[in-house]
Design a protein around this motif. Structure first.
Motif, PDB file in Angstrom:
ATOM      1  N   PRO A 312       0.537  -1.436   0.171  1.00 48.25           N
ATOM      2  CA  PRO A 312       0.533  -0.316   0.154  1.00 48.25           C
ATOM      3  C   PRO A 312       0.993   1.249   0.401  1.00 48.25           C
ATOM      4  N   ILE A 313      -0.244   2.312  -0.449  1.00 49.44           N
ATOM      5  CA  ILE A 313       0.743   3.548  -0.698  1.00 49.44           C
ATOM      6  C   ILE A 313       0.929   4.207   1.485  1.00 49.44           C
ATOM      7  N   ARG A 314       1.879   4.473   1.378  1.00 47.87           N
ATOM      8  CA  ARG A 314       2.042   4.452   3.098  1.00 47.87           C
ATOM      9  C   ARG A 314       2.499   6.114   3.800  1.00 47.87           C
ATOM     10  N   SER A 315       2.689   6.426   4.403  1.00 47.49           N
ATOM     11  CA  SER A 315       3.200   7.848   5.271  1.00 47.49           C
ATOM     12  C   SER A 315       3.463   8.688   4.322  1.00 47.49           C
ATOM     13  N   GLN A 316       4.088  10.142   4.442  1.00 48.83           N
ATOM     14  CA  GLN A 316       4.473  10.768   4.376  1.00 48.83           C
ATOM     15  C   GLN A 316       5.989  10.534   4.696  1.00 48.83           C
ATOM     16  N   LYS A 317       6.054  10.463   5.675  1.00 53.62           N
ATOM     17  CA  LYS A 317       7.802  10.382   6.110  1.00 53.62           C
ATOM     18  C   LYS A 317       8.328   8.693   4.992  1.00 53.62           C
ATOM     19  N   ASN A 318       7.294   7.998   5.242  1.00 53.01           N
ATOM     20  CA  ASN A 318       8.376   7.325   4.537  1.00 53.01           C
ATOM     21  C   ASN A 318       8.360   7.356   3.257  1.00 53.01           C
ATOM     22  N   GLN A 319       7.256   8.078   2.491  1.00 49.94           N
ATOM     23  CA  GLN A 319       7.646   8.388   1.793  1.00 49.94           C
ATOM     24  C   GLN A 319       9.007   9.578   0.802  1.00 49.94           C
ATOM     25  N   ASP A 320       8.718  10.318   2.103  1.00 46.59           N
ATOM     26  CA  ASP A 320      10.460  11.035   1.967  1.00 46.59           C
ATOM     27  C   ASP A 320      11.511   9.786   2.066  1.00 46.59           C
ATOM     28  N   GLN A 321      11.522   9.112   2.817  1.00 45.04           N
ATOM     29  CA  GLN A 321      12.860   8.613   3.087  1.00 45.04           C
ATOM     30  C   GLN A 321      12.838   7.507   2.021  1.00 45.04           C
ATOM     31  N   LEU A 322      11.847   7.073   1.126  1.00 43.09           N
ATOM     32  CA  LEU A 322      11.854   6.799  -0.310  1.00 43.09           C
ATOM     33  C   LEU A 322      13.115   7.647  -0.977  1.00 43.09           C
ATOM     34  N   TRP A 323      12.265   9.071  -1.395  1.00 42.59           N
ATOM     35  CA  TRP A 323      13.108   9.752  -1.840  1.00 42.59           C
ATOM     36  C   TRP A 323      14.542  10.130  -2.005  1.00 42.59           C
ATOM     37  N   MET A 324      14.759  10.246  -0.176  1.00 41.64           N
ATOM     38  CA  MET A 324      16.463  10.493   0.115  1.00 41.64           C
ATOM     39  C   MET A 324      17.420   8.252  -0.289  1.00 41.64           C
ATOM     40  N   ALA A 325      16.395   7.749   0.001  1.00 39.95           N
ATOM     41  CA  ALA A 325      16.676   6.392  -0.733  1.00 39.95           C
ATOM     42  C   ALA A 325      16.867   6.550  -2.830  1.00 39.95           C
ATOM     43  N   LEU A 326      16.404   7.203  -3.186  1.00 43.34           N
ATOM     44  CA  LEU A 326      16.996   7.558  -4.354  1.00 43.34           C
ATOM     45  C   LEU A 326      17.796   8.085  -4.902  1.00 43.34           C
ATOM     46  N   GLN A 327      17.845   9.616  -3.867  1.00 46.35           N
ATOM     47  CA  GLN A 327      18.777  10.157  -4.207  1.00 46.35           C
ATOM     48  C   GLN A 327      20.808   9.430  -3.708  1.00 46.35           C
ATOM     49  N   GLU A 328      20.503   8.299  -2.569  1.00 41.97           N
ATOM     50  CA  GLU A 328      21.619   8.186  -2.411  1.00 41.97           C
ATOM     51  C   GLU A 328      22.266   6.561  -2.790  1.00 41.97           C
ATOM     52  N   GLY A 329      21.513   6.344  -4.249  1.00 39.91           N
ATOM     53  CA  GLY A 329      21.804   5.476  -4.660  1.00 39.91           C
ATOM     54  C   GLY A 329      21.256   3.578  -4.271  1.00 39.91           C
ATOM     55  N   ASP A 330      20.044   4.079  -2.897  1.00 41.13           N
ATOM     56  CA  ASP A 330      19.959   2.478  -3.067  1.00 41.13           C
ATOM     57  C   ASP A 330      18.445   2.014  -3.138  1.00 41.13           C
ATOM     58  N   ILE A 331      18.097   3.017  -4.342  1.00 38.12           N
ATOM     59  CA  ILE A 331      16.723   2.893  -5.406  1.00 38.12           C
ATOM     60  C   ILE A 331      17.301   2.431  -7.073  1.00 38.12           C
TER      61      ILE A 331
END
Length: 487
Positions: A312-331
């Motif tokens: 499921p779509i999760r929290s705004q905090k979770n979304q921010d962490q996904l964006w950070m993971a993209l920036q850091e190359g984890d995704i």
């Protein structure tokens, strides 16, 4: 505003009605694309992209060549020219469930969204792509329908390990499995013994195994709450289900050293496990979706089942962490996970999240959805190319042919205006079923034209009258040169 409803910002005034600069017609071949903003590997430059026989032959500074008679030049002024988007996670649903979607409608939507290659998922079609015979059935269904290129994932289900090698030899670059009920009975989920068998079968190859990473938890817990409240559904698919599945995947990946890929990562809580497995040498890649990056649980309305997907779509905090993971190359990449259905399956009248089909339609909107948020978070056009062109091509075994504007690559281009804002409305959507959570959204990044193998398949709201995409058979880490023509 609907894309194509007003004159393009192209300074040469590409007109509506299927004709571009110098009378360029949709469906015709283009030999030169000229722009002041061409996205190359290390820079954005004024350049001419030269094409012949469906391939890029050169990228030259403007004015650095002698014009030849008969060449067809598409001068797009300061619009951005970059490699066509590759969406490696799309449920096209044909054959079988063509009321949900189909090759014609899905690839038109792709062309309108600047996507030049799709990779079709093996389920929600009937029959599923789990045997060589079924793969051939799907290829026959797709012929003469595709406006962009299409490749195909195979499926791993209990009892079909012996089908993996024949399907791989026939052109399938990898196999998707579910670690939890898939929602369709013809595609049952795998058990741990099935995964060990598949890993042994794929060891020593470059084939990739894709995982829907959710596992049932050992705890018996009844769902409590009003089914039309999104919080009730969210509580039924907790982060722990993803975390458990991803730990299993990482352990298997390290044991067998078979390429593994986590599809549609939703929970940021699994990121430490992914980082640790990669540190230990696991050949593991990860994708997330536009909906996890664009939508948050607190904004899902009561009964808004068009927002339901799994995980499921999760929290705004979770979304921010996904964006950070993209920036850091984890995704590694961002895809649509376009999973449409007919409107009745979304149970809009009752608004019951627990009974509604889980899947979000967004194929056509991927590029503007990503860019609308990414530009505000410091991402560049080069990041768009990496996450939505190069890395999806690499995952799918297409990197020798697609994903950049280098000479020798397929002449697949998207031409778009990253600054243009538009409102999503039903009239513009080319998907067969128009229901999407993004209706009414204001997005940045309007696609002006899409070129596939040098052919102008989409221009300012108009489509090629003839489908010009190919069906791609991937072998030995690269697509076969004699891919099947869709037309």
């Amino acid at each position: 505003m609907e894309p194509g409803a007003q004159q393009s910002q192209d300074p040469l005034g590409a007109a509506i009605g299927g004709r571009g600069p110098a009378g360029m017609e949709v469906g015709s071949q283009v030999t030169i694309v000229r722009s002041s903003r061409v996205v190359m590997n290390d820079a954005i430059i004024p350049a001419e992209v030269v094409m012949a026989s469906g391939r890029i032959t050169a990228v030259l500074p403007i004015g650095n060549r002698v014009q030849s008679p008969g060449e067809k030049v598409l001068d797009v002024g300061d619009l951005v020219v970059m490699p066509g988007i590759i969406d490696s996670h799309v449920h096209i649903n044909e054959p079988g469930r063509t009321a949900w979607e189909g090759f014609h409608s899905a690839t038109r939507a792709a062309a309108a969204g600047g996507i030049t290659t799709l990779v079709d998922m093996p389920l929600n079609c009937q029959p599923p792509t789990t045997t060589l015979t079924n793969f051939h059935t799907k290829l026959r269904a797709a012929r003469k329908q595709c406006h962009v290129d299409v490749a195909f994932w195979g499926g791993l289900i209990p009892g079909n390990a012996a089908e993996l090698k024949p399907m791989r030899e026939a052109g399938v670059p990898g196999f998707k499995c579910f670690m939890i009920d898939s929602g369709v009975e013809e595609f049952p989920h795998v058990r741990i013994k099935d995964l060990h068998m598949a890993m042994k079968e794929l060891q020593g190859t470059d084939c990739v195994l894709l995982f829907h990473a959710e596992e049932e938890l050992d705890l018996e817990k009844a769902v409590i709450g009003e089914p039309s409240e999104y919080s009730t559904f969210l509580a039924s698919r907790p982060d722990a289900m993803e975390v458990k599945a991803i730990q299993t995947i990482c352990d298997l990946c390290l044991q067998y050293k078979v390429r593994c890929h986590i599809v549609h990562l939703s929970s940021a809580q699994a990121l430490p496990i992914i980082r640790e497995a990669r540190r230990k040498g696991a050949p593991l890649t990860v994708e997330t979706t536009h909906h996890y990056l664009s939508l948050a649980a607190k904004y899902v309305p009561r009964g808004g089942t068009q927002y339901k997907c799994c995980p499921p779509i999760r929290s705004q905090k979770n979304q921010d962490q996904l964006w950070m993971a993209l920036q850091e190359g984890d995704i590694d990449l961002v895809i649509s996970d376009h999973s449409p259905c007919t409107e009745d399956l979304k149970n809009l009248e009752s608004g019951d999240f627990l009974q509604a089909w889980g899947g979000i339609s967004s194929l056509q909107l991927g590029l503007p959805l990503f860019w609308t948020s990414a530009r505000l978070r410091g991402f560049s056009l080069h990041d768009v190319v990496k996450l939505m062109c190069k890395n999806p091509a690499k995952l799918s075994g297409l990197e020798a042919q697609k994903g950049s504007l280098c000479p020798g690559q397929d002449a697949d281009l998207v031409i778009w205006d990253p600054d243009k804002e538009f409102e999503v409305n039903e009239k513009m959507i080319q998907h067969k079923n128009k229901l999407t959570p993004y209706l009414g959204f204001h997005l940045h990044g309007e696609v002006f034209a899409t070129i596939v193998h040098g052919n102008l398949v989409y221009l300012n709201g108009e489509f090629s009258p003839t489908p010009l995409g190919n069906l791609l058979l991937v072998q030995n880490d690269r697509p076969k040169k004699n891919s099947i023509s869709s037309s």
